[in-house]
Structures are given as structure tokens and as C-alpha cells.
Design a protein around this motif. Structure first.
Motif, PDB file in Angstrom:
ATOM      1  N   THR A  19       0.851  -1.191   0.000  1.00  0.00           N
ATOM      2  CA  THR A  19       0.000   0.000   0.000  1.00  0.00           C
ATOM      3  C   THR A  19       0.886   1.240   0.000  1.00  0.00           C
ATOM      4  O   THR A  19       1.711   1.426   0.889  1.00  0.00           O
ATOM      5  CB  THR A  19      -0.932  -0.014   1.224  1.00  0.00           C
ATOM      6  N   ILE A  20       0.684   2.060  -1.032  1.00  0.00           N
ATOM      7  CA  ILE A  20       1.508   3.253  -1.209  1.00  0.00           C
ATOM      8  C   ILE A  20       0.642   4.449  -1.614  1.00  0.00           C
ATOM      9  O   ILE A  20      -0.444   4.288  -2.163  1.00  0.00           O
ATOM     10  CB  ILE A  20       2.609   3.022  -2.274  1.00  0.00           C
ATOM     11  N   ALA A  21       1.155   5.638  -1.330  1.00  0.00           N
ATOM     12  CA  ALA A  21       0.520   6.884  -1.768  1.00  0.00           C
ATOM     13  C   ALA A  21       1.583   7.694  -2.498  1.00  0.00           C
ATOM     14  O   ALA A  21       2.686   7.880  -1.979  1.00  0.00           O
ATOM     15  CB  ALA A  21      -0.031   7.664  -0.573  1.00  0.00           C
ATOM     16  N   ALA A  22       1.245   8.157  -3.699  1.00  0.00           N
ATOM     17  CA  ALA A  22       2.223   8.871  -4.528  1.00  0.00           C
ATOM     18  C   ALA A  22       1.543   9.950  -5.352  1.00  0.00           C
ATOM     19  O   ALA A  22       1.864  10.153  -6.517  1.00  0.00           O
ATOM     20  CB  ALA A  22       2.956   7.883  -5.430  1.00  0.00           C
ATOM     21  N   GLY A  23       0.562  10.618  -4.770  1.00  0.00           N
ATOM     22  CA  GLY A  23      -0.163  11.642  -5.508  1.00  0.00           C
ATOM     23  C   GLY A  23      -1.461  11.102  -6.064  1.00  0.00           C
ATOM     24  O   GLY A  23      -2.001  10.113  -5.568  1.00  0.00           O
ATOM     25  N   CYS A  24      -1.975  11.733  -7.090  1.00  0.00           N
ATOM     26  CA  CYS A  24      -3.248  11.344  -7.703  1.00  0.00           C
ATOM     27  C   CYS A  24      -3.253   9.854  -8.010  1.00  0.00           C
ATOM     28  O   CYS A  24      -2.422   9.356  -8.767  1.00  0.00           O
ATOM     29  CB  CYS A  24      -3.481  12.148  -8.978  1.00  0.00           C
ATOM     30  N   PHE A  25      -4.189   9.132  -7.427  1.00  0.00           N
ATOM     31  CA  PHE A  25      -4.165   7.670  -7.518  1.00  0.00           C
ATOM     32  C   PHE A  25      -4.455   7.106  -8.894  1.00  0.00           C
ATOM     33  O   PHE A  25      -4.102   5.966  -9.186  1.00  0.00           O
ATOM     34  CB  PHE A  25      -5.015   7.015  -6.448  1.00  0.00           C
ATOM     35  N   TRP A  26      -5.050   7.867  -9.792  1.00  0.00           N
ATOM     36  CA  TRP A  26      -5.346   7.346 -11.136  1.00  0.00           C
ATOM     37  C   TRP A  26      -4.068   6.956 -11.868  1.00  0.00           C
ATOM     38  O   TRP A  26      -3.956   5.874 -12.421  1.00  0.00           O
ATOM     39  CB  TRP A  26      -6.103   8.365 -11.967  1.00  0.00           C
ATOM     40  N   GLY A  27      -3.098   7.847 -11.898  1.00  0.00           N
ATOM     41  CA  GLY A  27      -1.850   7.576 -12.593  1.00  0.00           C
ATOM     42  C   GLY A  27      -1.017   6.511 -11.904  1.00  0.00           C
ATOM     43  O   GLY A  27      -0.359   5.703 -12.559  1.00  0.00           O
ATOM     44  N   VAL A  28      -1.043   6.492 -10.576  1.00  0.00           N
ATOM     45  CA  VAL A  28      -0.281   5.499  -9.824  1.00  0.00           C
ATOM     46  C   VAL A  28      -0.807   4.100 -10.164  1.00  0.00           C
ATOM     47  O   VAL A  28      -0.033   3.191 -10.482  1.00  0.00           O
ATOM     48  CB  VAL A  28      -0.344   5.770  -8.308  1.00  0.00           C
ATOM     49  N   GLU A  29      -2.117   3.938 -10.132  1.00  0.00           N
ATOM     50  CA  GLU A  29      -2.717   2.642 -10.473  1.00  0.00           C
ATOM     51  C   GLU A  29      -2.352   2.243 -11.903  1.00  0.00           C
ATOM     52  O   GLU A  29      -1.927   1.116 -12.154  1.00  0.00           O
ATOM     53  CB  GLU A  29      -4.239   2.698 -10.338  1.00  0.00           C
ATOM     54  N   GLY A 168      -7.957  10.977 -19.749  1.00  0.00           N
ATOM     55  CA  GLY A 168      -8.172  11.557 -18.427  1.00  0.00           C
ATOM     56  C   GLY A 168      -6.898  12.157 -17.849  1.00  0.00           C
ATOM     57  O   GLY A 168      -5.794  11.961 -18.361  1.00  0.00           O
ATOM     58  N   TYR A 169      -7.066  12.849 -16.742  1.00  0.00           N
ATOM     59  CA  TYR A 169      -5.966  13.555 -16.090  1.00  0.00           C
ATOM     60  C   TYR A 169      -4.900  12.588 -15.577  1.00  0.00           C
ATOM     61  O   TYR A 169      -5.204  11.605 -14.925  1.00  0.00           O
ATOM     62  CB  TYR A 169      -6.493  14.387 -14.915  1.00  0.00           C
ATOM     63  N   GLU A 170      -3.652  12.889 -15.897  1.00  0.00           N
ATOM     64  CA  GLU A 170      -2.502  12.192 -15.329  1.00  0.00           C
ATOM     65  C   GLU A 170      -1.564  13.242 -14.764  1.00  0.00           C
ATOM     66  O   GLU A 170      -1.206  14.195 -15.452  1.00  0.00           O
ATOM     67  CB  GLU A 170      -1.765  11.383 -16.394  1.00  0.00           C
ATOM     68  N   CYS A 171      -1.161  13.059 -13.536  1.00  0.00           N
ATOM     69  CA  CYS A 171      -0.239  13.992 -12.899  1.00  0.00           C
ATOM     70  C   CYS A 171       1.072  14.021 -13.684  1.00  0.00           C
ATOM     71  O   CYS A 171       1.649  12.965 -13.961  1.00  0.00           O
ATOM     72  CB  CYS A 171       0.016  13.571 -11.455  1.00  0.00           C
ATOM     73  N   PRO A 172       1.563  15.203 -14.037  1.00  0.00           N
ATOM     74  CA  PRO A 172       2.804  15.279 -14.822  1.00  0.00           C
ATOM     75  C   PRO A 172       4.042  14.807 -14.060  1.00  0.00           C
ATOM     76  O   PRO A 172       5.083  14.584 -14.667  1.00  0.00           O
ATOM     77  CB  PRO A 172       2.904  16.757 -15.192  1.00  0.00           C
ATOM     78  N   SER A 173       3.943  14.613 -12.739  1.00  0.00           N
ATOM     79  CA  SER A 173       5.110  14.120 -11.993  1.00  0.00           C
ATOM     80  C   SER A 173       5.177  12.594 -11.984  1.00  0.00           C
ATOM     81  O   SER A 173       6.113  12.017 -11.439  1.00  0.00           O
ATOM     82  CB  SER A 173       5.112  14.662 -10.561  1.00  0.00           C
ATOM     83  N   HIS A 174       4.195  11.926 -12.614  1.00  0.00           N
ATOM     84  CA  HIS A 174       4.194  10.468 -12.695  1.00  0.00           C
ATOM     85  C   HIS A 174       4.822  10.015 -14.010  1.00  0.00           C
ATOM     86  O   HIS A 174       4.186  10.008 -15.048  1.00  0.00           O
ATOM     87  CB  HIS A 174       2.763   9.920 -12.585  1.00  0.00           C
ATOM     88  N   PHE A 175       6.087   9.669 -13.931  1.00  0.00           N
ATOM     89  CA  PHE A 175       6.814   9.097 -15.061  1.00  0.00           C
ATOM     90  C   PHE A 175       7.999   8.338 -14.489  1.00  0.00           C
ATOM     91  O   PHE A 175       8.393   8.562 -13.344  1.00  0.00           O
ATOM     92  CB  PHE A 175       7.263  10.168 -16.066  1.00  0.00           C
ATOM     93  N   ILE A 176       8.570   7.438 -15.275  1.00  0.00           N
ATOM     94  CA  ILE A 176       9.678   6.608 -14.808  1.00  0.00           C
ATOM     95  C   ILE A 176      10.983   7.390 -14.880  1.00  0.00           C
ATOM     96  O   ILE A 176      11.370   7.876 -15.935  1.00  0.00           O
ATOM     97  CB  ILE A 176       9.814   5.318 -15.652  1.00  0.00           C
ATOM     98  N   ARG A 177      11.643   7.491 -13.735  1.00  0.00           N
ATOM     99  CA  ARG A 177      12.966   8.092 -13.660  1.00  0.00           C
ATOM    100  C   ARG A 177      13.995   6.964 -13.680  1.00  0.00           C
ATOM    101  O   ARG A 177      13.778   5.929 -13.052  1.00  0.00           O
ATOM    102  CB  ARG A 177      13.109   8.908 -12.377  1.00  0.00           C
ATOM    103  N   ARG A 178      15.085   7.162 -14.362  1.00  0.00           N
ATOM    104  CA  ARG A 178      16.120   6.140 -14.471  1.00  0.00           C
ATOM    105  C   ARG A 178      17.240   6.431 -13.470  1.00  0.00           C
ATOM    106  O   ARG A 178      17.759   7.547 -13.431  1.00  0.00           O
ATOM    107  CB  ARG A 178      16.696   6.102 -15.890  1.00  0.00           C
ATOM    108  N   PHE A 179      17.565   5.433 -12.676  1.00  0.00           N
ATOM    109  CA  PHE A 179      18.637   5.538 -11.696  1.00  0.00           C
ATOM    110  C   PHE A 179      19.522   4.310 -11.806  1.00  0.00           C
ATOM    111  O   PHE A 179      19.092   3.269 -12.303  1.00  0.00           O
ATOM    112  CB  PHE A 179      18.061   5.565 -10.265  1.00  0.00           C
ATOM    113  N   ALA A 180      20.733   4.409 -11.284  1.00  0.00           N
ATOM    114  CA  ALA A 180      21.600   3.227 -11.167  1.00  0.00           C
ATOM    115  C   ALA A 180      20.956   2.275 -10.162  1.00  0.00           C
ATOM    116  O   ALA A 180      20.231   2.715  -9.269  1.00  0.00           O
ATOM    117  CB  ALA A 180      22.985   3.658 -10.689  1.00  0.00           C
ATOM    118  N   PRO A 181      21.212   0.970 -10.281  1.00  0.00           N
ATOM    119  CA  PRO A 181      20.653   0.028  -9.303  1.00  0.00           C
ATOM    120  C   PRO A 181      21.083   0.402  -7.887  1.00  0.00           C
ATOM    121  O   PRO A 181      22.209   0.879  -7.671  1.00  0.00           O
ATOM    122  CB  PRO A 181      21.239  -1.316  -9.710  1.00  0.00           C
TER     123      PRO A 181
END
Length: 184
Positions: A19-29, A168-181
Motif C-alpha cells: 500500500t503506497i501513496a504517490a499523488g493522484c491515484f489514477w496515474g499510480v494505479e 483523463g488527467y494524469e499527474c505530470p510528476s508520474h513518469f519513470i525516472r532512471r537511476f543506477a541500481p
């Protein structure tokens, strides 16, 4: 739009919850279903957690007065995907450095939080949060790590919202960021 509750989630034998919260739940789901749909995800439900009101409505949660966060509860097969992987994805798909906001969505209902279901999840959540804070987000993480209290499913029209409403609305902060493992 109907305000009826979503039908209850069926829990397969051996399934675990994240169970997590990361802003608008539509985009997270939407992002979790896309990433893990054929990699161990049984179901994902949007709803409310972390507040002090019973059976909250979307309108009440959006007011910011319930204390609840818009959240996602993932039901998964731990033989196919582990909790650590789900949390690493959580830290890649949203901005955990902004208190009570994601992009243009502002309020405590949009906070970054992990709600653990047992002591093992708490240990993993705290460990991953510490690592991503050091290695990826350079000391800026504000994500809360809290015990999972009562979960409330969001109304039925919120479930699979972006599948039903592709524009529908998607929060612009919901996207995949690339990091080193992360280090082990």
C-alpha cells in the motif's frame, strides 16, 4: 458519476499487499498495472488510507480535512515480484521530495507514503527509503513510512479510471525516472 463503492478485492492464497501513496491515484494505479500486470500483480485498487474519518468519499478526501491520502493497494504474488521491487518502482515513478504535493496537485491527500502491513514490510520500507534517499534523491526524500490502518476503497468510477478514460488527467510528476541500481 456513481458514488457506489467498488466491489471487494478477492485475495488469492499466498498473496501479499503493498500500500503506497504517490499523488493522484489514477496515474499510480495505471503505472503499476502497466509495469506489473503480467509480472505478479493480481489486482490494484485505488482508495484512501492514513486519515481519521470512516468511509470517506472522494469529495471529502479532496477537501484535505479527512487526513486520508489518495493511495494504491497492490495485491501481488510474492513468488513473481517482491516487495522491494514494488517499492523501488514507487520511488522511480513519482517525486518523493515534495511534501503534500505531486506536480500541480497540492494537499495532504497527495503526500508520498508507504503503509506497511507487517514488521518485515516495515524493515524493507525503511531500508529502501534510506537507500533511495542517499543514492537517488540525495537527502531530499520526505516519504512517510507508516503502519497500514483501515483501508477504504475509492468509489467504483475511480477504479481503472485511465483505462476507462484514456484522455483523463494524469499527474505530470508520474513518469519513470532512471537511476543506477541500488546497493544491496
Amino acid at each position: 458519476m456513481s458514488s457506489s463503492p467498488a466491489p471487494p478485492m478477492t485475495v488469492p492464497e499466498g498473496a501479499e499487499k503493498c500500500t503506497i501513496a504517490a499523488g493522484c491515484f489514477w496515474g499510480v494505479e495505471h503505472m503499476y498495472r502497466k509495469q506489473f500486470g503480467n509480472k505478479g500483480l493480481y489486482d490494484a485498487r485505488v482508495g484512501y488510507i492514513g486519515g481519521d474519518s470512516s468511509n470517506p468519499s472522494y469529495r471529502a478526501v479532496c477537501s484535505g480535512r479527512t487526513g486520508h491520502a489518495e493511495a494504491l493497494q497492490v495485491l501481488y504474488d510474492p513468488k513473481q515480484v517482491n516487495y522491494r521491487t514494488l517499492l523501488e518502482f514507487f520511488y522511480q515513478m513519482h517525486d518523493p521530495t515534495t511534501a503534500n504535493s505531486q506536480g500541480p496537485d497540492v494537499g495532504s491527500q497527495y503526500r508520498s507514503a508507504i503503509f506497511y502491513h507487517d514488521s518485515e514490510q516495515e524493515k524493507i520500507a525503511r531500508n529502501i527509503t534510506s537507500k533511495v534517499n542517499q543514492e537517488w534523491w540525495k537527502g531530499k526524500v520526505v516519504t512517510e513510512v507508516l503502519p497500514a490502518g483501515q483501508w477504504w476503497d475509492a468509489e467504483a468510477y475511480h477504479q481503472l479510471y485511465l483505462d476507462k478514460n484514456p484522455a483523463g488527467y494524469e499527474c505530470p510528476s508520474h513518469f519513470i525516472r532512471r537511476f543506477a541500481p541500488l546497493s544491496e
